[in-house]
Scaffold this active site. Structure first.
Site, PDB file in Angstrom:
ATOM      1  N   GLY A  67     -58.426 -12.340  29.153  1.00 33.77           N
ATOM      2  CA  GLY A  67     -58.120 -13.541  28.364  1.00 33.77           C
ATOM      3  C   GLY A  67     -57.910 -13.229  26.893  1.00 33.77           C
ATOM      4  O   GLY A  67     -58.507 -13.846  26.016  1.00 33.77           O
ATOM      5  N   ARG A  86     -55.253 -15.459  23.481  1.00 33.82           N
ATOM      6  CA  ARG A  86     -55.559 -16.529  22.512  1.00 33.82           C
ATOM      7  C   ARG A  86     -57.040 -16.478  22.149  1.00 33.82           C
ATOM      8  O   ARG A  86     -57.828 -15.781  22.795  1.00 33.82           O
ATOM      9  CB  ARG A  86     -55.343 -17.920  23.121  1.00 33.82           C
ATOM     10  CG  ARG A  86     -54.094 -18.096  23.828  1.00 33.82           C
ATOM     11  CD  ARG A  86     -53.927 -19.519  24.314  1.00 33.82           C
ATOM     12  NE  ARG A  86     -54.200 -19.644  25.744  1.00 33.82           N
ATOM     13  CZ  ARG A  86     -54.952 -20.585  26.283  1.00 33.82           C
ATOM     14  NH1 ARG A  86     -55.561 -21.467  25.524  1.00 33.82           N
ATOM     15  NH2 ARG A  86     -55.121 -20.638  27.582  1.00 33.82           N
ATOM     16  N   THR A 138     -52.433 -14.781  31.613  1.00 37.19           N
ATOM     17  CA  THR A 138     -52.022 -15.256  32.939  1.00 37.19           C
ATOM     18  C   THR A 138     -50.501 -15.360  33.058  1.00 37.19           C
ATOM     19  O   THR A 138     -49.991 -15.589  34.145  1.00 37.19           O
ATOM     20  CB  THR A 138     -52.613 -16.653  33.244  1.00 37.19           C
ATOM     21  OG1 THR A 138     -52.152 -17.564  32.249  1.00 37.19           O
ATOM     22  CG2 THR A 138     -54.127 -16.629  33.258  1.00 37.19           C
ATOM     23  N   ASN A 180     -54.880 -12.923  36.852  1.00 34.91           N
ATOM     24  CA  ASN A 180     -55.427 -14.223  37.232  1.00 34.91           C
ATOM     25  C   ASN A 180     -56.840 -13.954  37.725  1.00 34.91           C
ATOM     26  O   ASN A 180     -57.037 -13.422  38.813  1.00 34.91           O
ATOM     27  CB  ASN A 180     -54.574 -14.883  38.322  1.00 34.91           C
ATOM     28  CG  ASN A 180     -55.155 -16.235  38.707  1.00 34.91           C
ATOM     29  OD1 ASN A 180     -56.202 -16.637  38.207  1.00 34.91           O
ATOM     30  ND2 ASN A 180     -54.479 -16.928  39.593  1.00 34.91           N
ATOM     31  N   ASN A 200     -64.153 -12.025  29.181  1.00 34.28           N
ATOM     32  CA  ASN A 200     -64.007 -13.141  28.245  1.00 34.28           C
ATOM     33  C   ASN A 200     -63.280 -14.349  28.842  1.00 34.28           C
ATOM     34  O   ASN A 200     -63.569 -15.478  28.453  1.00 34.28           O
ATOM     35  CB  ASN A 200     -63.249 -12.645  27.003  1.00 34.28           C
ATOM     36  CG  ASN A 200     -62.783 -13.791  26.135  1.00 34.28           C
ATOM     37  OD1 ASN A 200     -63.560 -14.402  25.410  1.00 34.28           O
ATOM     38  ND2 ASN A 200     -61.491 -14.127  26.224  1.00 34.28           N
ATOM     39  N   SER A 206     -72.179 -18.743  26.940  1.00 34.01           N
ATOM     40  CA  SER A 206     -71.994 -19.908  26.056  1.00 34.01           C
ATOM     41  C   SER A 206     -73.343 -20.519  25.695  1.00 34.01           C
ATOM     42  O   SER A 206     -74.285 -20.478  26.497  1.00 34.01           O
ATOM     43  CB  SER A 206     -71.169 -20.982  26.761  1.00 34.01           C
ATOM     44  OG  SER A 206     -71.148 -22.152  25.966  1.00 34.01           O
ATOM     45  N   TYR A 248     -69.234 -25.837  34.317  1.00 36.32           N
ATOM     46  CA  TYR A 248     -69.106 -24.819  33.268  1.00 36.32           C
ATOM     47  C   TYR A 248     -70.471 -24.221  32.900  1.00 36.32           C
ATOM     48  O   TYR A 248     -70.625 -22.999  32.801  1.00 36.32           O
ATOM     49  CB  TYR A 248     -68.451 -25.453  32.044  1.00 36.32           C
ATOM     50  CG  TYR A 248     -68.201 -24.521  30.884  1.00 36.32           C
ATOM     51  CD1 TYR A 248     -67.144 -23.611  30.910  1.00 36.32           C
ATOM     52  CD2 TYR A 248     -69.006 -24.556  29.741  1.00 36.32           C
ATOM     53  CE1 TYR A 248     -66.901 -22.763  29.836  1.00 36.32           C
ATOM     54  CE2 TYR A 248     -68.761 -23.721  28.666  1.00 36.32           C
ATOM     55  CZ  TYR A 248     -67.710 -22.827  28.716  1.00 36.32           C
ATOM     56  OH  TYR A 248     -67.474 -21.982  27.655  1.00 36.32           O
ATOM     57  N   LYS A 285     -71.882 -20.357  33.242  1.00 32.05           N
ATOM     58  CA  LYS A 285     -72.332 -19.564  32.089  1.00 32.05           C
ATOM     59  C   LYS A 285     -73.807 -19.152  32.238  1.00 32.05           C
ATOM     60  O   LYS A 285     -74.192 -18.040  31.856  1.00 32.05           O
ATOM     61  CB  LYS A 285     -72.106 -20.349  30.789  1.00 32.05           C
ATOM     62  CG  LYS A 285     -70.624 -20.592  30.479  1.00 32.05           C
ATOM     63  CD  LYS A 285     -69.864 -19.283  30.320  1.00 32.05           C
ATOM     64  CE  LYS A 285     -68.427 -19.473  29.907  1.00 32.05           C
ATOM     65  NZ  LYS A 285     -67.692 -18.213  29.744  1.00 32.05           N
ATOM     66  N   ILE A 311     -66.681 -22.791  18.876  1.00 28.18           N
ATOM     67  CA  ILE A 311     -65.749 -21.925  18.152  1.00 28.18           C
ATOM     68  C   ILE A 311     -64.386 -22.608  18.099  1.00 28.18           C
ATOM     69  O   ILE A 311     -63.966 -23.247  19.076  1.00 28.18           O
ATOM     70  CB  ILE A 311     -65.622 -20.551  18.876  1.00 28.18           C
ATOM     71  CG1 ILE A 311     -67.011 -19.952  19.175  1.00 28.18           C
ATOM     72  CG2 ILE A 311     -64.774 -19.583  18.054  1.00 28.18           C
ATOM     73  CD1 ILE A 311     -67.906 -19.690  17.993  1.00 28.18           C
TER      74      ILE A 311
HETATM   75  P1  NAP Z   1     -59.095 -20.297  25.158  1.00 31.09           P
HETATM   76  O1  NAP Z   1     -58.633 -20.319  23.752  1.00 31.09           O
HETATM   77  O2  NAP Z   1     -58.884 -21.477  26.020  1.00 31.09           O
HETATM   78  O3  NAP Z   1     -58.478 -18.979  25.858  1.00 31.09           O
HETATM   79  C1  NAP Z   1     -58.783 -18.727  27.204  1.00 31.09           C
HETATM   80  C2  NAP Z   1     -58.291 -17.347  27.596  1.00 31.09           C
HETATM   81  O4  NAP Z   1     -58.635 -17.144  28.980  1.00 31.09           O
HETATM   82  C3  NAP Z   1     -56.779 -17.236  27.485  1.00 31.09           C
HETATM   83  O5  NAP Z   1     -56.441 -15.931  27.132  1.00 31.09           O
HETATM   84  C4  NAP Z   1     -56.324 -17.526  28.914  1.00 31.09           C
HETATM   85  O6  NAP Z   1     -55.093 -16.905  29.253  1.00 31.09           O
HETATM   86  C5  NAP Z   1     -57.449 -16.898  29.719  1.00 31.09           C
HETATM   87  N1  NAP Z   1     -57.518 -17.483  31.049  1.00 31.09           N
HETATM   88  C6  NAP Z   1     -57.576 -18.797  31.400  1.00 31.09           C
HETATM   89  N2  NAP Z   1     -57.587 -18.944  32.729  1.00 31.09           N
HETATM   90  C7  NAP Z   1     -57.530 -17.671  33.251  1.00 31.09           C
HETATM   91  C8  NAP Z   1     -57.482 -17.145  34.559  1.00 31.09           C
HETATM   92  N3  NAP Z   1     -57.501 -17.922  35.649  1.00 31.09           N
HETATM   93  N4  NAP Z   1     -57.411 -15.801  34.714  1.00 31.09           N
HETATM   94  C9  NAP Z   1     -57.389 -14.978  33.638  1.00 31.09           C
HETATM   95  N5  NAP Z   1     -57.406 -15.425  32.369  1.00 31.09           N
HETATM   96  C10 NAP Z   1     -57.483 -16.757  32.179  1.00 31.09           C
HETATM   97  O7  NAP Z   1     -60.675 -20.003  25.235  1.00 31.09           O
HETATM   98  P2  NAP Z   1     -61.694 -19.459  24.143  1.00 31.09           P
HETATM   99  O8  NAP Z   1     -62.239 -20.600  23.410  1.00 31.09           O
HETATM  100  O9  NAP Z   1     -61.109 -18.320  23.405  1.00 31.09           O
HETATM  101  O10 NAP Z   1     -62.859 -18.943  25.107  1.00 31.09           O
HETATM  102  C11 NAP Z   1     -63.010 -17.590  25.488  1.00 31.09           C
HETATM  103  C12 NAP Z   1     -64.339 -17.427  26.209  1.00 31.09           C
HETATM  104  O11 NAP Z   1     -65.391 -17.864  25.353  1.00 31.09           O
HETATM  105  C13 NAP Z   1     -64.455 -18.268  27.484  1.00 31.09           C
HETATM  106  O12 NAP Z   1     -65.176 -17.566  28.453  1.00 31.09           O
HETATM  107  C14 NAP Z   1     -65.237 -19.470  27.021  1.00 31.09           C
HETATM  108  O13 NAP Z   1     -65.942 -20.075  28.083  1.00 31.09           O
HETATM  109  C15 NAP Z   1     -66.174 -18.841  26.005  1.00 31.09           C
HETATM  110  N6  NAP Z   1     -66.704 -19.791  25.035  1.00 31.09           N
HETATM  111  C16 NAP Z   1     -65.879 -20.463  24.190  1.00 31.09           C
HETATM  112  C17 NAP Z   1     -66.442 -21.343  23.287  1.00 31.09           C
HETATM  113  C18 NAP Z   1     -65.614 -22.123  22.313  1.00 31.09           C
HETATM  114  O14 NAP Z   1     -66.173 -22.968  21.597  1.00 31.09           O
HETATM  115  N7  NAP Z   1     -64.329 -21.897  22.180  1.00 31.09           N
HETATM  116  C19 NAP Z   1     -67.821 -21.551  23.261  1.00 31.09           C
HETATM  117  C20 NAP Z   1     -68.623 -20.844  24.138  1.00 31.09           C
HETATM  118  C21 NAP Z   1     -68.047 -19.960  25.025  1.00 31.09           C
HETATM  119  P3  NAP Z   1     -53.667 -17.698  29.093  1.00 31.09           P
HETATM  120  O15 NAP Z   1     -53.363 -17.725  27.624  1.00 31.09           O
HETATM  121  O16 NAP Z   1     -52.718 -16.882  29.861  1.00 31.09           O
HETATM  122  O17 NAP Z   1     -53.891 -19.072  29.655  1.00 31.09           O
END
Ligand code: NAP
Length: 246
Positions: free
Chosen positions: A10, A13, A35, A61, A88, A140, A153, A157, A186
């Protein structure tokens, strides 16, 4: 290859993108996944432009076993064995339990938790042989606090947290560390969909008074994969601006 090889899932982004860039800046060869072909191209460009060609982008995926097997085979044949795995990739499908469809439960558990099992299992044999490895799982804050509307979710986690401690005990004697980084809120696409009211409410609970940046998380991951963190395993590093103090 004389560099360590890291797989960051992932990485197209948000947090994954920041982790991929930070690790590549630290002289690690990074394979980042997306993906879609557009996401892969973005990763390729990011790693080429920002770090003069120290990485690659590939399709994954995470909720598809075949996709995981193809990815790992491709990396091992093209670049070498994986030294560092950063699990991630993650998604949300939020709704109250009463309304939650089984398919949304399954998709979140498969993408966020089962993928951690499959990817870790795919790399661990080579790490055991090498007597070196680093696995970082992005969990998380809500996996520790709970959060209404996120039973799927938070279960995924919290599951990652238990998985991390168990695997750390299994492989510690072979020079492999397994840790979690648990972000708070975040500023990424994942949190962009929150209403302004919800964000204001959240900010009032964060002593540092701001949402975190992807870079805040990337720094912690870079530390945990470095030699400086060689005696840390089975731990969770909480990065949440003080929102939850455990
Ligand atoms: P995000 O901006 O939504 O990015 C998600 C990433 O995961 C993207 O690169 C996406 O790829 C990839 N992804 C989604 N579905 C997938 C699949 N089926 N197979 C492989 N890759 C997949 O998320 P983020 O905020 O950066 O979060 C990253 C991690 O941190 C996650 O595990 C999330 O649960 C955790 N987290 C985030 C926060 C927050 O506040 N943002 C807080 C706590 C934990 P595509 O671009 O190709 O869709």
């Amino acid at each position: 290859m004389d560099k360590k090889i890291a797989l960051v899932t992932g990485a197209s982004r948000g947090i994954g993108e920041a982790i991929a860039l930070e690790l590549s800046r630290n002289n690690i060869f990074v394979v980042g996944t997306a993906t879609s072909d557009i996401g892969v191209k973005k990763i390729q460009e990011m790693l080429q432009v920002d770090t003069k060609g120290v990485g690659a982008g590939l399709i994954l995926n995470a909720n598809n076993n075949e996709s995981i097997e193809t990815l790992i085979k491709n990396i091992e044949e093209t670049y070498g064995d994986i030294d560092i795995l950063v699990n991630n990739a993650g998604i949300t499908k939020d709704t109250l339990l009463m309304k939650m469809k089984e398919e949304d439960w399954n998709e979140v558990i498969d993408t966020n938790l089962k993928s951690v099992f499959k990817l870790s299992q795919s790399v661990i044999r080579k790490m055991l042989k090498k007597k070196y490895g680093r696995i970082i799982n992005i969990s998380s804050v809500v996996g520790h606090s709970g959060n209404a509307g996120q039973t799927n979710y938070t279960a995924s986690k919290a599951g990652i947290s238990g998985f991390t401690k168990s695997l750390a005990q299994e492989v510690g004697s072979r020079g492999i560390t397994v840790n979690c980084v648990a972000p708070g809120f975040i500023d990424t696409d994942m949190t962009n969909s929150l209403s302004e009211d919800h964000k204001t409410q959240l900010l009032s609970k964060i002593p540092l008074g701001r949402l975190g940046k992807p870079h805040d998380i990337a720094q912690a991951v870079a530390f945990l994969v470095s030699d400086k963190a060689g005696y840390i395993t089975g731990e969770t590093l909480h990065i949440n601006g003080g929102m939850l103090m455990i």
